[in-house]
Design a protein around this motif. Structure first.
Motif, PDB file in Angstrom:
ATOM      1  N   THR A  86       0.821  -1.088  -0.042  1.00 58.76           N
ATOM      2  CA  THR A  86       0.213   0.019  -0.091  1.00 58.76           C
ATOM      3  C   THR A  86       0.798   1.285   0.023  1.00 58.76           C
ATOM      4  O   THR A  86       0.503   2.391   0.026  1.00 58.76           O
ATOM      5  N   MET A  87       2.186   1.122   0.001  1.00 57.77           N
ATOM      6  CA  MET A  87       2.983   2.017   0.064  1.00 57.77           C
ATOM      7  C   MET A  87       3.693   2.599  -1.025  1.00 57.77           C
ATOM      8  O   MET A  87       4.012   1.666  -2.121  1.00 57.77           O
ATOM      9  N   GLU A  88       4.179   3.958  -1.366  1.00 57.22           N
ATOM     10  CA  GLU A  88       4.882   4.525  -2.364  1.00 57.22           C
ATOM     11  C   GLU A  88       6.419   3.811  -2.284  1.00 57.22           C
ATOM     12  O   GLU A  88       6.810   3.536  -0.920  1.00 57.22           O
ATOM     13  N   PRO A  89       7.140   3.907  -3.326  1.00 56.09           N
ATOM     14  CA  PRO A  89       8.421   3.311  -3.051  1.00 56.09           C
ATOM     15  C   PRO A  89       9.555   4.001  -1.925  1.00 56.09           C
ATOM     16  O   PRO A  89      10.042   3.445  -1.228  1.00 56.09           O
ATOM     17  N   ASP A  90       8.876   5.450  -1.899  1.00 58.66           N
ATOM     18  CA  ASP A  90      10.045   6.070  -1.007  1.00 58.66           C
ATOM     19  C   ASP A  90       9.533   5.935   0.501  1.00 58.66           C
ATOM     20  O   ASP A  90      10.629   5.636   1.387  1.00 58.66           O
TER      21      ASP A  90
END
Lengths: 270, 443
Positions: A86-90
């Motif tokens: 559910t998270m962005e790469p950063d």
């Protein structure tokens, strides 16, 4: 959770595992690559993932890091109990995930120092830490670079621009050392390295082994595992893990090749 | 049967002609200059404002874009001058000799004419025109483009002020000379500035032009540059302004032998901007770099048009232009390299790159080579594309948020062109503007 679900019959403690990949299905360009992959890695452990070409090794590394185009259609990737999908790469990086790329990219015009500093401070900011002062940052980079025998002059250049294959891989390990991730995923880190470079890179990785950090080492060949000795070896075939064992499994694979796993899969499928 | 199309004059074209008739008695210049103006107006009346029917203006239909001509700017009042004191910030805090023009008129009290170094002569153009300065007689209108150019003719007819700068043979001017053009008056107006820069043999100098404007301006600025043998000239032009600004600029350069010209155009504002550059190699063994960077957003339209004329052989020209386009903006790059029949051993290379940050932006690139000599090296290239997704992912995988990752990549993209500026402080000042532009984009 914990000891009771250890599918691969390997040692487990009672803590929440650092990494749990559950029933992961991934498609790339509409093609199914991972097909119900399960993997559990506890902190302090180094796991090797081996397998023939096309078995999904790099896909696993990219989907963990969140590369666009790698779509998880089912399953979870839990890092310390939180779902990375559910998270962005950063955000994943700030949670402590680091992917050492098989083919590190060249970024002309972005000086390596600027890149390192931006990355380090972005992660610190997300974790509520202060930015590093310039002298503190410079000392950190210089020390880490020296251990990896990286010429400081190279850090002034654009990221990986004009670097040899070995220099690019050393630069990946330098980033890993500076960012101090909880979980390191090394994708074919040995590819394109000669013996000397392999030793420098492996020594760099081994210095980062710690009871609080886990590593997933993806490799086609056993050679790298002579230098980075794993606790567990998994065989990946057709998008799932088909066998797990101790470090001796790598030697067996080296001697006998991957053919039987492909046949086994074929037999299962029929 | 031939059907010659004679377009009906637009309101703007008629208005300029009327403005000239009303103002000509008051426009500066001796009898020779008055004749030059009259001839230029006749040329303008023949060509009119350039439209898309003219090949070099195909993508920038000025005739359609400039429907209403604003009245000629009034002389600046105290308030306009006070506001202009803020102008020139576009170049950061670099040390430079400032010559300030407000609404097209030289303002001595805002300018620095003290302690001119040996061999440097600076004179307001209005004064030079009136006094029949020999440099005006010798060069003004002589470094003109090879074909009739309506906007240059109009500039010659209506030129009001500007700088006449003379660097004598062998002199080196250490401090950059910064021409600050500010249009800060209360009322919408059209401004016509004309400058002439003569750098004689073996001399060296750096010139910076910065242009900024208040709302409702139409600016037509032109600079003729004469570079002597073995001279070295740096020229940097920075253009900013509000979305309703129409800014048309003509840089016309004639370069001697074994000389060096390093020109850069930085565009960061304005509704319609046309930067046209005409460079003529008159002597052998000269090196010219013509570079530029443009950042566009909203509905901005910026046109960079180059005409590089290799008249003499053994010269080298390099062009590198980078554009970053957001929203519904539009960029135009036209670069034409002409190698004349006797200009052997010419080495000419041209590159234009466009980075599209929005699906609705449009980049037009048209490189052209016309080669009449057989022993030359010429090349051109053009690219247009979105930000590299793999590079962005690589940066994000190291913990850098998406917007910061994109900003780093855009800065790197623009930086490659900005590297062509020799002055480190100016490079930093421009890159700071790029960073501010990117920050504004995100907020």
């Amino acid at each position: 959770m914990g000891a009771a679900v250890a599918k691969d019959g390997l040692r487990r403690n009672n803590e929440v595992p650092m990494l749990e990949v559950k029933n992961l299905h991934v498609t790339v360009d509409g093609k199914q690559i991972l097909n119900g992959l399960d993997l559990t890695v506890n902190k302090g452990e180094v796991h090797a993932i081996m397998g023939p070409n096309g078995s999904g090794k790099s896909t696993l590394s990219y989907v963990m890091a969140g590369k666009p185009g790698y779509e998880a259609t089912q399953g979870q990737i839990l890092l310390d109990g939180e779902d990375l999908l559910t998270m962005e790469p950063d955000e994943r990086a700030a949670k402590g995930l680091f992917l050492a790329f098989q083919y590190p990219l060249e970024i002309p015009g972005v000086a390596t120092m600027t890149f390192l500093r931006t990355a380090l401070n972005a992660q610190r900011k997300k974790r509520g830490q202060d930015e590093l002062s310039t002298p503190a940052f410079l000392k950190l980079v210089r020390d880490a670079a020296a251990k990896l025998e990286i010429d400081p002059e190279m850090l002034r250049r654009g990221v990986n621009v004009g670097f040899s294959g070995g220099e690019k891989k050393r630069n990946e390990v330098l980033q890993m050392a500076l960012l101090e991730p909880r979980l390191c995923v090394l994708d074919e880190t040995d590819s394109g390295l000669d013996i000397d470079a392999l030793k420098i890179v492996s020594d760099g990785v081994n210095r980062l082994r710690s009871p609080d950090r886990a590593m997933v080492v993806i490799t086609h060949y056993q050679r790298l595992l002579e230098h980075i000795v794993p606790d567990v070896v998994h065989v990946l075939s057709r998008g799932r893990i088909v066998r797990s064992g101790g470090k001796e499994l790598a030697l067996e694979l080296e001697a006998r090749g991957y053919a039987e796993y492909q046949q086994e899969e074929a037999a299962l499928a029929s | 049967m031939n059907a010659e199309i004679i377009p009906v004059k637009t309101g703007a074209e008629l208005a300029f002609a009327e403005a000239f008739a009303a103002a000509k008695a008051a426009l500066p210049g001796d009898r020779a200059v008055a004749a030059l103006r009259e001839a230029a107006l006749r040329d303008f009346n023949t060509t009119g404002l350039p439209s898309r029917r003219v090949e070099q203006w195909h993508y920038t239909d000025l005739r359609a874009m400039l429907r209403d001509a604003k009245p000629l700017a009034a002389a600046p009042d105290a308030a306009a001058k006070a506001r202009a004191d803020e102008a020139g910030r576009l170049v950061g805090d670099i040390d430079a000799r400032r010559l300030v023009f407000v609404d097209g008129v030289f303002v001595p009290e805002l300018s620095d004419l003290a302690n001119l170094s040996a061999g440097l002569i600076v004179r307001p153009m209005a004064q030079a025109l009136a006094a029949g300065d020999p440099l005006v007689a010798r060069h003004l209108g002589k470094v003109a483009p090879p074909e009739a150019e309506g906007v240059v003719s109009l500039n010659t007819a209506l030129m009001r002020d500007g700088a006449l700068i003379h660097v004598v043979k062998g002199a080196t001017v250490e401090r950059p000379i910064h021409l600050v053009f500010a249009a800060t008056g209360q009322k919408p107006a059209s401004v016509f500035t004309r400058s002439l820069v003569v750098v004689e043999d073996g001399a060296r100098a750096m010139f910076i032009e910065s242009h900024d404007a208040a709302e409702g301006r139409q600016v037509n600025t032109a600079l003729e540059l004469v570079v002597g043998d073995k001279a070295h000239v740096d020229h940097v032009k920075i253009t900013a302004g509000p979305d309703d600004l129409i800014h048309v600029s003509s840089l016309m350069a004639a370069i001697g032998a074994q000389a060096h010209l390093n020109a850069f155009a930085f565009n960061i504002g304005g509704g319609v901007v046309r930067n046209q550059t005409f460079v003529r190699f008159d002597g052998e063994g000269t090196v010219a770099g013509l570079r530029g960077a443009t950042l566009l957003k909203g509905k901005q339209h910026v046109d960079s048009t180059l005409m590089v004329d290799h008249k003499a052989g053994g010269c080298q020209s390099r062009e590198v232009f980078a554009s970053v386009l957001d929203d519904e903006s539009r960029s135009v790059f036209q670069g034409k390299i002409v190698v004349r029949p006797h200009a052997q051993k010419t080495d000419a290379r041209m590159m234009t790159r466009s980075l599209l940050l929005s699906d609705n932006a449009e980049a037009n690139s048209k490189p052209e080579l016309e080669i009449f000599a057989d022993d030359v090296q010429c090349g051109h290239g053009a690219t247009a594309g979105a930000l590299d997704e793999d590079l962005r992912f690589y940066l994000m995988a190291r913990g850098i948020p998406k917007a910061d990752a994109e900003a780093l990549l855009v800065q790197a993209f623009v930086g490659e062109a900005v590297e062509g500026i020799e002055h480190a402080g100016l490079r930093d000042a421009l890159m700071a503007q790029v960073a501010a532009w990117l920050k504004a984009r995100r907020s």
